[in-house]
Design a protein around this motif. Sequence first.
Motif, PDB file in Angstrom:
ATOM      1  N   ASP A 189       0.843  -1.182   0.000  1.00 40.76           N
ATOM      2  CA  ASP A 189       0.000   0.000   0.000  1.00 40.76           C
ATOM      3  C   ASP A 189       0.887   1.243   0.000  1.00 40.76           C
ATOM      4  OD1 ASP A 189       0.990   0.248   2.571  1.00 40.76           O
ATOM      5  OD2 ASP A 189      -0.883  -0.302   3.557  1.00 40.76           O
ATOM      6  N   ASN A 204      -0.813  -4.543   2.023  1.00 46.00           N
ATOM      7  CA  ASN A 204      -2.153  -3.971   2.090  1.00 46.00           C
ATOM      8  C   ASN A 204      -3.050  -4.837   2.961  1.00 46.00           C
ATOM      9  OD1 ASN A 204      -4.994  -3.613   1.216  1.00 46.00           O
ATOM     10  ND2 ASN A 204      -4.099  -2.127  -0.191  1.00 46.00           N
ATOM     11  N   ASN A 205      -3.913  -4.190   3.770  1.00 49.88           N
ATOM     12  CA  ASN A 205      -4.799  -4.932   4.665  1.00 49.88           C
ATOM     13  C   ASN A 205      -5.639  -5.975   3.921  1.00 49.88           C
ATOM     14  OD1 ASN A 205      -3.832  -3.280   6.682  1.00 49.88           O
ATOM     15  ND2 ASN A 205      -5.625  -1.951   6.726  1.00 49.88           N
TER      16      ASN A 205
END
Length: 208
Positions: free
Chosen positions: A60, A66-67
């Motif tokens: 990200d 990234n989550n």
Amino acid sequence: MLGLLMAVLALALAYFALLDGWYLVRVPCAVLRARLLQPRVRDLLAEQSYAGRVLPSDLDLLLHMNNARYLREADVARAAHLARCGVLGALRALGARAVLAASCARYRRSLRLLEPFEVRTRLLGWDDRAFYLEARFISLRDGFVCALLRSRQHVLGTSPERVVQHLCKRRVEPPELPADLQHWIAYNEASSQLLRAESGLGHVVKGQ
């Protein structure tokens, strides 16, 4: 020949541009690898590991994974897990399927670019409607649990009890679910009741 090559390249570009190409390749490949190249896991509650590494496409703006990628990696690992322990095969034999009904994630520390990790998946138990699984993201750099995910796999077309009975050739009592998982299940049920009430469906039988 050149025209054929251009057509193939155009189809490949469209596949990755219009569809989630890597995901649609990785999940069936993970399932095939689990079924054909890895030994069958007889213990339904045994933990299984799925190796991964943080790639540039996983990052990200803060340059860590990234989550949403955690959910995807857990999805791939879960598919491989259910294939190796025979649950996917049992569902297919019973004419049933499982869908992700709920998930929650707890993020504890970032995974960085090119950092190797393992997704350690295990089946926590089941009830009359769903299987409950846990996925731990373990950094191979120091063994730290970077993230913990729980998921509820709703079984359609049969029941988890019948799936387990098909695998074990006998009736098996489900293990007691961890206390924190029971709280999460209760939260999901309360949320469902509120949403049904908001939609004017409070009279609908649960499970419909």
